[in-house]
Structures are given as structure tokens and as C-alpha cells.
Write a protein that holds these residues in place. Structure first.
Motif, PDB file in Angstrom:
ATOM      1  N   VAL A   1       8.030  13.823 -19.580  1.00 57.41           N
ATOM      2  CA  VAL A   1       7.841  13.139 -20.776  1.00 57.41           C
ATOM      3  C   VAL A   1       7.000  13.852 -21.265  1.00 57.41           C
ATOM      4  O   VAL A   1       7.916  14.549 -22.709  1.00 57.41           O
ATOM      5  CB  VAL A   1       7.606  11.642 -20.010  1.00 57.41           C
ATOM      6  CG1 VAL A   1       7.387  11.014 -21.222  1.00 57.41           C
ATOM      7  CG2 VAL A   1       8.472  10.502 -19.742  1.00 57.41           C
ATOM      8  N   VAL A   2       5.602  14.567 -21.444  1.00 59.48           N
ATOM      9  CA  VAL A   2       4.769  15.063 -21.971  1.00 59.48           C
ATOM     10  C   VAL A   2       5.461  16.807 -22.922  1.00 59.48           C
ATOM     11  O   VAL A   2       6.204  15.870 -23.913  1.00 59.48           O
ATOM     12  CB  VAL A   2       3.016  14.777 -21.347  1.00 59.48           C
ATOM     13  CG1 VAL A   2       2.618  15.924 -22.765  1.00 59.48           C
ATOM     14  CG2 VAL A   2       3.156  13.809 -21.459  1.00 59.48           C
ATOM     15  N   ILE A   3       5.841  17.372 -21.634  1.00 63.33           N
ATOM     16  CA  ILE A   3       6.621  18.166 -22.050  1.00 63.33           C
ATOM     17  C   ILE A   3       7.804  18.131 -23.091  1.00 63.33           C
ATOM     18  O   ILE A   3       8.035  18.580 -23.841  1.00 63.33           O
ATOM     19  CB  ILE A   3       6.775  19.233 -20.922  1.00 63.33           C
ATOM     20  CG1 ILE A   3       5.655  19.533 -20.272  1.00 63.33           C
ATOM     21  CG2 ILE A   3       7.877  19.848 -21.580  1.00 63.33           C
ATOM     22  CD1 ILE A   3       5.607  20.240 -19.001  1.00 63.33           C
ATOM     23  N   ILE A   4       8.649  16.946 -22.599  1.00 59.31           N
ATOM     24  CA  ILE A   4       9.427  16.610 -23.379  1.00 59.31           C
ATOM     25  C   ILE A   4       9.540  16.413 -25.040  1.00 59.31           C
ATOM     26  O   ILE A   4       9.964  16.423 -25.695  1.00 59.31           O
ATOM     27  CB  ILE A   4      11.123  15.765 -23.028  1.00 59.31           C
ATOM     28  CG1 ILE A   4      11.252  16.143 -21.653  1.00 59.31           C
ATOM     29  CG2 ILE A   4      11.877  15.256 -23.849  1.00 59.31           C
ATOM     30  CD1 ILE A   4      11.982  16.191 -20.573  1.00 59.31           C
TER      31      ILE A   4
ATOM     32  N   PHE B   1       0.702  -1.379   0.203  1.00 62.72           N
ATOM     33  CA  PHE B   1      -0.075   0.077  -0.129  1.00 62.72           C
ATOM     34  C   PHE B   1       0.994   1.125  -0.462  1.00 62.72           C
ATOM     35  O   PHE B   1       0.722   2.114  -1.360  1.00 62.72           O
ATOM     36  CB  PHE B   1      -1.295   0.489   1.857  1.00 62.72           C
ATOM     37  CG  PHE B   1      -1.579   0.645   2.120  1.00 62.72           C
ATOM     38  CD1 PHE B   1      -3.486   1.298   0.355  1.00 62.72           C
ATOM     39  CD2 PHE B   1      -1.583   1.901   2.377  1.00 62.72           C
ATOM     40  CE1 PHE B   1      -3.462   2.633   1.087  1.00 62.72           C
ATOM     41  CE2 PHE B   1      -2.457   3.020   3.207  1.00 62.72           C
ATOM     42  CZ  PHE B   1      -3.793   3.724   1.280  1.00 62.72           C
ATOM     43  N   PHE B   2       1.629   1.179   1.045  1.00 57.30           N
ATOM     44  CA  PHE B   2       2.459   2.694   0.935  1.00 57.30           C
ATOM     45  C   PHE B   2       3.515   2.768  -0.428  1.00 57.30           C
ATOM     46  O   PHE B   2       3.836   3.965  -0.824  1.00 57.30           O
ATOM     47  CB  PHE B   2       3.893   2.384   2.251  1.00 57.30           C
ATOM     48  CG  PHE B   2       2.590   2.456   3.343  1.00 57.30           C
ATOM     49  CD1 PHE B   2       2.551   3.002   3.693  1.00 57.30           C
ATOM     50  CD2 PHE B   2       3.345   1.757   4.591  1.00 57.30           C
ATOM     51  CE1 PHE B   2       1.055   3.705   5.010  1.00 57.30           C
ATOM     52  CE2 PHE B   2       2.680   1.481   5.629  1.00 57.30           C
ATOM     53  CZ  PHE B   2       1.915   2.415   5.924  1.00 57.30           C
ATOM     54  N   LEU B   3       4.011   1.749  -0.902  1.00 57.52           N
ATOM     55  CA  LEU B   3       4.830   1.371  -2.200  1.00 57.52           C
ATOM     56  C   LEU B   3       3.907   2.363  -3.158  1.00 57.52           C
ATOM     57  O   LEU B   3       4.574   3.134  -3.789  1.00 57.52           O
ATOM     58  CB  LEU B   3       5.255  -0.175  -2.408  1.00 57.52           C
ATOM     59  CG  LEU B   3       6.226   0.124  -3.709  1.00 57.52           C
ATOM     60  CD1 LEU B   3       7.687   0.715  -3.234  1.00 57.52           C
ATOM     61  CD2 LEU B   3       6.275  -1.208  -4.215  1.00 57.52           C
ATOM     62  N   LEU B   4       3.044   1.686  -3.068  1.00 61.26           N
ATOM     63  CA  LEU B   4       1.589   1.982  -3.891  1.00 61.26           C
ATOM     64  C   LEU B   4       1.324   3.501  -4.268  1.00 61.26           C
ATOM     65  O   LEU B   4       1.065   4.692  -5.109  1.00 61.26           O
ATOM     66  CB  LEU B   4       0.706   2.007  -4.579  1.00 61.26           C
ATOM     67  CG  LEU B   4      -0.634   2.256  -5.253  1.00 61.26           C
ATOM     68  CD1 LEU B   4      -0.345   0.810  -6.662  1.00 61.26           C
ATOM     69  CD2 LEU B   4      -2.255   1.327  -4.651  1.00 61.26           C
ATOM     70  N   ALA B   5       1.496   4.369  -2.762  1.00 61.04           N
ATOM     71  CA  ALA B   5       0.838   5.890  -2.831  1.00 61.04           C
ATOM     72  C   ALA B   5       2.399   6.318  -2.952  1.00 61.04           C
ATOM     73  O   ALA B   5       2.320   7.058  -3.677  1.00 61.04           O
ATOM     74  CB  ALA B   5       0.497   5.910  -0.913  1.00 61.04           C
ATOM     75  N   THR B   6       3.611   6.049  -2.567  1.00 58.60           N
ATOM     76  CA  THR B   6       4.656   6.798  -3.634  1.00 58.60           C
ATOM     77  C   THR B   6       5.101   6.831  -4.905  1.00 58.60           C
ATOM     78  O   THR B   6       5.155   7.105  -5.352  1.00 58.60           O
ATOM     79  CB  THR B   6       5.952   6.022  -2.826  1.00 58.60           C
ATOM     80  OG1 THR B   6       5.440   5.791  -0.896  1.00 58.60           O
ATOM     81  CG2 THR B   6       7.344   7.115  -2.338  1.00 58.60           C
ATOM     82  N   LEU B   7       4.565   5.421  -5.484  1.00 59.90           N
ATOM     83  CA  LEU B   7       4.431   5.588  -6.910  1.00 59.90           C
ATOM     84  C   LEU B   7       3.313   6.062  -7.490  1.00 59.90           C
ATOM     85  O   LEU B   7       3.739   6.957  -8.547  1.00 59.90           O
ATOM     86  CB  LEU B   7       4.129   4.178  -7.733  1.00 59.90           C
ATOM     87  CG  LEU B   7       5.726   3.427  -7.520  1.00 59.90           C
ATOM     88  CD1 LEU B   7       4.991   1.725  -7.571  1.00 59.90           C
ATOM     89  CD2 LEU B   7       6.514   3.331  -8.228  1.00 59.90           C
ATOM     90  N   LEU B   8       2.394   6.521  -6.681  1.00 61.09           N
ATOM     91  CA  LEU B   8       1.361   7.566  -7.291  1.00 61.09           C
ATOM     92  C   LEU B   8       1.964   9.047  -7.420  1.00 61.09           C
ATOM     93  O   LEU B   8       1.098   9.508  -8.422  1.00 61.09           O
ATOM     94  CB  LEU B   8       0.029   7.143  -6.208  1.00 61.09           C
ATOM     95  CG  LEU B   8      -1.011   6.246  -6.834  1.00 61.09           C
ATOM     96  CD1 LEU B   8      -2.435   6.493  -5.517  1.00 61.09           C
ATOM     97  CD2 LEU B   8      -1.229   6.545  -7.731  1.00 61.09           C
ATOM     98  N   ILE B   9       2.703   8.981  -6.710  1.00 64.53           N
ATOM     99  CA  ILE B   9       3.310  10.596  -6.347  1.00 64.53           C
ATOM    100  C   ILE B   9       4.063  10.867  -7.909  1.00 64.53           C
ATOM    101  O   ILE B   9       4.275  11.776  -7.977  1.00 64.53           O
ATOM    102  CB  ILE B   9       4.091  11.163  -5.431  1.00 64.53           C
ATOM    103  CG1 ILE B   9       3.456  10.210  -3.726  1.00 64.53           C
ATOM    104  CG2 ILE B   9       4.634  12.302  -5.426  1.00 64.53           C
ATOM    105  CD1 ILE B   9       4.192  10.548  -2.471  1.00 64.53           C
ATOM    106  N   ILE B  10       5.177   9.504  -8.148  1.00 66.27           N
ATOM    107  CA  ILE B  10       6.075  10.202  -9.121  1.00 66.27           C
ATOM    108  C   ILE B  10       5.628  10.085 -10.600  1.00 66.27           C
ATOM    109  O   ILE B  10       5.315  10.574 -11.041  1.00 66.27           O
ATOM    110  CB  ILE B  10       7.089   8.402  -9.331  1.00 66.27           C
ATOM    111  CG1 ILE B  10       7.488   8.766  -8.280  1.00 66.27           C
ATOM    112  CG2 ILE B  10       8.172   8.916 -10.364  1.00 66.27           C
ATOM    113  CD1 ILE B  10       8.602   7.383  -7.525  1.00 66.27           C
ATOM    114  N   VAL B  11       4.325   9.530 -10.608  1.00 67.90           N
ATOM    115  CA  VAL B  11       3.785   8.983 -11.823  1.00 67.90           C
ATOM    116  C   VAL B  11       3.146  10.607 -12.402  1.00 67.90           C
ATOM    117  O   VAL B  11       3.758  10.678 -13.800  1.00 67.90           O
ATOM    118  CB  VAL B  11       2.266   8.119 -12.207  1.00 67.90           C
ATOM    119  CG1 VAL B  11       1.467   8.345 -12.748  1.00 67.90           C
ATOM    120  CG2 VAL B  11       2.843   6.854 -11.087  1.00 67.90           C
ATOM    121  N   PRO B  12       2.298  11.043 -11.837  1.00 66.50           N
ATOM    122  CA  PRO B  12       2.450  12.125 -12.881  1.00 66.50           C
ATOM    123  C   PRO B  12       3.489  13.432 -12.889  1.00 66.50           C
ATOM    124  O   PRO B  12       3.719  13.652 -13.884  1.00 66.50           O
ATOM    125  CB  PRO B  12       0.984  13.457 -12.064  1.00 66.50           C
ATOM    126  CG  PRO B  12       1.277  12.440 -10.415  1.00 66.50           C
ATOM    127  CD  PRO B  12       2.053  11.320 -10.641  1.00 66.50           C
TER     128      PRO B  12
END
Ligand SMILES: Nc1ncnc2c1ncn2[C@@H]1O[C@H](COP(=O)(O)OP(=O)(O)OP(=O)(O)O)[C@@H](O)[C@H]1O
Ligand SMILES: [Mg+2]
Lengths: 261, 283
Positions: free
Chosen positions: B32-35, B15-26
Motif C-alpha cells: 500500500v505504501v509503495i503504491i 490466537f492462530f488467526l491473530l498470528a496469521t493476520l500479523l503476517i498479512i499486515v506488513p
């Protein structure tokens, strides 16, 4: 009444007369009277919280930095009053140096630690004079041979004992002649402690040393005079020998024999 | 239901890992999109020429220069004031009512929305001091906005210096100011620089404070004095994205990329500088 250290024939370096000290409303020193003899080691002993450090910090006015403190009475060093607003604190603090419990060199090189005080006081010295001063100071604390090739080394990489010696050397460089030492060996192992004690005995040829210690053996080994403090009072002050063999106050006896605090 | 502790442990971890990944994704997606969309627009020409054809072609040079001017001006103003007040607050100020109010104000200042700074700048610098809509007014407004960042970071850096250093220095007869100058500042410089550069990053990216105080919609030339208006990257981006129809996606994302690139470069500089100073200190 002035209790002299029993050395009436010797020069008095520091004379304390009816000294009272307050932290806010708490009186930490009560009517202290004593005369500290030049070029001797004076030990201050007593249970935790009795005011030893406070008394020590009166001598270089370091208590001034604490808010809400008040001092009354008189303290003379070399016959000059050091309490009161008109005292030149810079030269007082050059004169009366302090060694702290934890060895605390600056995060600078060995060399820069020693010349720090000189640079601060703008004694405009040539590179050569600085070098000489570093050599002389390190020699007086018996560190020269160990460190002469490592003057540019960070002082924080030294051993604890070397650091404490360096802190003493730093005072010698600014030509202090009174050394206040607040439990200078309490973070050191017995071997290093012995070496620092040797150094202190060596140094008392030229310096007046006041040491606060919780170590009874240490006080009796190295000091000439001893003062026993309790709850802000200087209960007894006199020759170390007589204090340790025949204390005149029951409370001193209790403390020395370990029945107290 | 009675789960065994090992299972709960694993679940919690996931659960904690998921929460952390959720921050990195956006964050990752944005970059990535801007580049991806902006990189094709980047060229020497784009970085060094003025906008042309109603900002639908050409480059963004005036906006880059404008942002550099504004950020430099903001720092020139905010760093000395911020540093001096941090020194006052952490080294000199007594713990009394007045100083507690000052400290509280600084915290609150950090929470004021940037558009409010814009209005404040308009009222004070543009109108009251009659600086007009100008680099001066804009820099000062940005400067005030980043003051709390600089003060807070500097205070933390100053207070992190062990008090034993101060005590020794004072006991050697140094004055309070000498102690600060020779002992405290050299040992807190990395934190102060970090705070400053974070402030720069913030100043570079904000639109609202410069909206009413300096930013020009379109000036295809460079300013001559601090009383001129300039274009600035964040405002330019806003303009070409919402106010001017038919600006190619490439140019818009290219502008965003340059803006992000500048801010990231500054943050990188902060990290490198801090690392250099950290290496030296060992307490
Ligand atoms: N800054 C201060 N403000 C208020 N009270 C203080 C302050 N410093 C010390 N005191 C009090 O003054 C008394 C004497 O303190 P001091 O530090 O001089 O004792 P000490 O004999 O050195 O003790 P120790 O052996 O633990 O070092 C203690 O009761 C202490 O709580
Ligand atoms: Mg003490």
C-alpha cells in the motif's frame, strides 16, 4: 530336471533352466525349472512374497532397473537366451509385454496411449497406419465399439476395466506375443474381472499369457497350466486340472485347499 | 484454573488467526505504501527515458532494461544446468555417498547470503575469467544464485510424477531417456516453470550479487554487448535512496513500485502457467 507343462506335443515358448535370482543377498528365486507353452495361459500362484512377480519380471528384464540384483541360470524365449548383457532389451520388451496390477494408462488420450510404443520405437508409420493399428488393437481387446468415437478422450477418464483393456491394447500395438499379467484383475469388481477373463481366453489364440493371481478360482477357470511357488521355489508345475484335482506335493494341496498362507 | 474445552478452543482459534493476520499486515502495508507514494511518479516518460539531472529527474529506462538483460542471462544459464542436474539427481543418480553430498551442497547453496555470491562472482567471473564488470559476469552470478531454487523445484516436480508411468514406459521398451523425455518431463513441466519463475523473481530483486559484478552507478545509455555494464533496478534504488542526496520521494518509491511490479508480474505469470498445466493433468 525339466518339468514341462504336460504339453510335450506343443511348442515351448519360454524355457527356464536352473534360474536363481537375488535381491542383494536375499535369494528370491531358487533353481526354477519350467517350460511355458505357446498360446496357452499359464497361471502362477502362491502366497504373498513367494516370488511370483519377481519371476514374471525376469521374462522382460524389468528387474534390471533394481539396484544390486543378480540372476543366474538360463531363460530362453523362442529358443533365444534372454539373460546376459548382450540381449537387445528393446526388442525383448516389445515382444514380452506387461500388464500391471493397477491399470496404468498414461495421462494422454486413448489414441496416444496406443501409439505411444510405436512412436517410441520410431516405426515410421503414416497417419493411416497409426489409425489402423489403433483400430486393430482396440478391436482385439473388445473396446473398439465403446471407444471409437472417443479416441481423443483422456485415457484417465475411462473406467478401471476399460483402462486395463487399454493397457492390453497398448501391448498388442507393439506386437508383443507374450503377455505378462501381474494380478491384472485385483483392482476390478467381479463383473469386470469376468470380462477380462473372457478377453484373456480370446487372446490366447494368438498370445502366450502368463498370469499371476491370488484368486484360485481364476487360476482354475482360465489357465491351462499352473505353477505353484513357495519361498522362491517352484514347488509344482503342470496341467491346471491335475494341479487342482490331484496335486502331487503336499504343500500345493495345503495351499489350494486354503490351509496355507 | 480449569477452563472448559470450548473456551480453550476459541482462544486457540483467535490466537492462530491473530498470528496469521500479523503476517498479512506488513506485506499489505508495504504494498500500500509503495503504491501510494510511487504511483504518482509512474508515467510513460518515467518508464522510457534515461535519468536526468544527476538522477533527480527523468526516468529509469536503462535500469529496467538492465534488469531484464540480467534476468534473461541468469535464466539462460541456470535453467538448462538446473534442469539437467535435477534430472540427473532424481532419475539417474544412485543413492550413494557422492550424490548425498551433492544434494546436501544444493541445500546449502540455497542458504548462502547473496553478498557472498557477489564476492564469488567478482573473484571468478570478473577477475579470473576476465569478463570484467559486465552483463555476462552479473548474469552468471545471479544464475548461480538461483540454481538451487530451480534444481529443488524441478526435482520436486520430477519426483511427483508417479513411478508407475516410468515403469510402464520402460516395460514398453522405451529407454530411460525416452521415458524422461516423453513421459516424465511433460508431466512435471508446470512445477519446473514455477520454480524457474520464482528464480527469476529472486534474480530480479537482488542487489548484492550484481553490486561488484555488473551494476553501474549511472549510465544514461543502453549496453552494446554482454561485456558492458548496465544499471539495474535494485541497485538504482539503493543508489538514489542512499548515495544521491535530494532525490524526490516520488522517484524513489516509483522505482520501488516498478521493481515490485515486475516481480509480482512474474509470479502471476508462474501462477497462470501452472494453472493451465494443472487443468490438463489428472492423476
Ligand atoms: N526390490 C526388492 N528388493 C528386495 N527384496 C525384494 C524386492 N522386491 C521383492 N523383494 C522380496 O522378494 C520376495 C518376492 O517378492 P515378489 O514381489 O516377487 O513376491 P510375490 O509373490 O509377487 O508377492 P505378492 O503376491 O505379494 O505380489 C519377497 O520376499 C520380497 O520381499
Ligand atoms: Mg507380486
Amino acid at each position: 530336471m525339466i518339468i514341462s507343462g504336460g504339453n510335450l506335443d506343443k511348442t515351448i515358448k519360454i524355457k527356464i533352466l536352473d534360474l536363481d535370482f537375488w535381491y542383494g543377498t536375499f535369494q528370491a528365486l531358487k533353481k526354477i525349472n519350467a517350460s511355458i507353452t505357446e498360446k496357452k495361459i499359464t497361471a502362477l500362484i502362491g502366497p504373498s512374497g513367494c516370488g511370483k512377480s519377481t519371476l514374471l519380471r525376469v521374462f522382460n528384464r524389468m528387474n534390471d532397473f533394481i539396484e544390486g540384483v543378480r540372476t543366474e541360470g538360463s531363460v530362453e524365449i523362442d529358443g533365444k537366451e534372454i539373460l546376459g548383457p548382450s540381449v537387445d532389451l528393446v526388442s525383448l520388451r516389445k515382444n514380452v509385454g506387461m500388464v500391471f496390477q493397477r491399470p496404468n494408462p498414461f495421462p494422454l488420450s486413448v489414441y496416444e496411449n496406443i501409439v505411444f510404443g510405436l512412436r517410441i520405437h520410431r516405426d515410421h508409420l503414416s497417419k493411416r497406419e497409426y489409425d489402423n493399428m489403433v483400430e486393430k488393437s482396440l478391436k482385439s481387446v473388445l473396446l473398439w465399439d465403446e471407444l471409437k468415437d472417443r479416441l481423443k478422450k483422456p485415457a484417465l477418464s475411462l473406467s478401471l476395466e476399460q483402462k486395463q483393456r487399454l493397457c492390453i491394447a497398448r501391448l498388442i500395438a507393439v506386437k508383443s506375443d507374450v503377455l505378462l499379467m501381474d494380478e491384472p484383475c485385483s483392482t476390478l469388481d467381479p463383473q469386470s474381472t469376468a470380462k477380462i477373463e473372457e478377453l484373456m481366453i480370446e487372446l490366447k489364440k494368438d498370445y502366450t499369457i502368463i498370469i499371476v493371481t491370488h484368486n484360485m478360482q481364476q487360476a482354475s477357470r482360465i489357465s491351462d497350466d499352473t505353477g505353484f511357488m513357495l519361498l522362491g521355489e517352484l514347488v509344482e508345475f503342470g496341467k491346471t486340472k491335475s494341479i487342482f484335482t490331484a496335486p502331487s506335493d503336499k504343500r500345493t494341496e495345503d495351499y489350494i485347499t486354503g490351509r496355507y498362507g | 484454573m480449569n477452563m472448559n474445552p470450548r473456551t480453550t478452543q476459541k482462544l486457540a482459534f483467535a490466537f492462530f488467526l491473530l498470528a496469521t493476520l500479523l503476517i498479512i499486515v506488513p506485506v499489505g502495508l508495504i504494498v500500500v505504501v509503495i503504491i501510494q507514494k510511487g504511483l504518482p511518479a509512474i508515467s510513460w516518460e518515467f518508464l522510457t527515458s534515461v535519468p536526468k539531472k544527476g538522477m533527480r529527474a527523468g526516468g529509469i529506462f536503462p535500469a529496467i532494461i538492465g534488469t531484464l538483460y540480467l534476468v534473461s542471462g541468469a535464466i539462460l544459464f541456470a535453467l538448462p544446468i538446473g534442469l539437467f542436474s535435477a534430472i540427473y539427481l532424481s532419475e539417474y543418480a544412485k543413492d550413494n555417498y557422492m550424490n548425498r553430498i551433492i544434494k546436501l551442497s544444493i541445500v546449502n547453496l540455497a542458504g548462502v547470503p547473496s553478498v557472498v555470491y557477489g564476492l564469488f562472482g567478482l573473484a571468478l567471473f570478473v577477475d579470473f575469467f576476465k569478463f570484467g564488470v559486465s552483463i555476462l559476469a552479473g548474469s552468471l552470478t545471479l544464475g548461480i544464485m538461483i540454481l538451487p531454487i530451480i534444481i529443488t523445484a524441478s526435482r520436486e516436480a520430477l519426483e511427483a510424477v508417479p513411478s508407475s508411468f516410468r515403469e510402464v514406459s520402460l516395460s514398453l521398451g522405451a529407454s530411460k531417456w525416452q521415458t524422461i523425455r516423453h513421459i516424465v518431463l511433460p508431466n512435471s513441466i508446470s512445477g519446473i516453470i514455477t520454480g524457474t519463475i520464482l528464480g527469476i523473481g529472486r534474480a530480479a530483486g537482488e542487489t548484492a550479487p550484481i553490486l561488484f559484478t555488473v551494476a553501474a552507478f549511472y549510465i544514461p545509455k543502453l549496453p552494446h554487448s554482454i561485456f558492458d555494464q548496465v544499471m539495474a533496478l535494485p541497485y538504482h534504488l539503493y543508489v538514489i535512496s542512499t548515495q544521491v542526496p535530494n532525490v524526490s520521494e516520488q522517484i524513489r518509491y516509483g522505482t520501488a513500485l516498478v521493481l515490485i511490479g515486475m516481480v509480482l508480474l512474474m509470479n502471476l505469470a508462474a501462477i497462470i502457467i501452472r494453472y493451465q498445466f494443472r487443468k490438463k493433468k489428472k492423476w
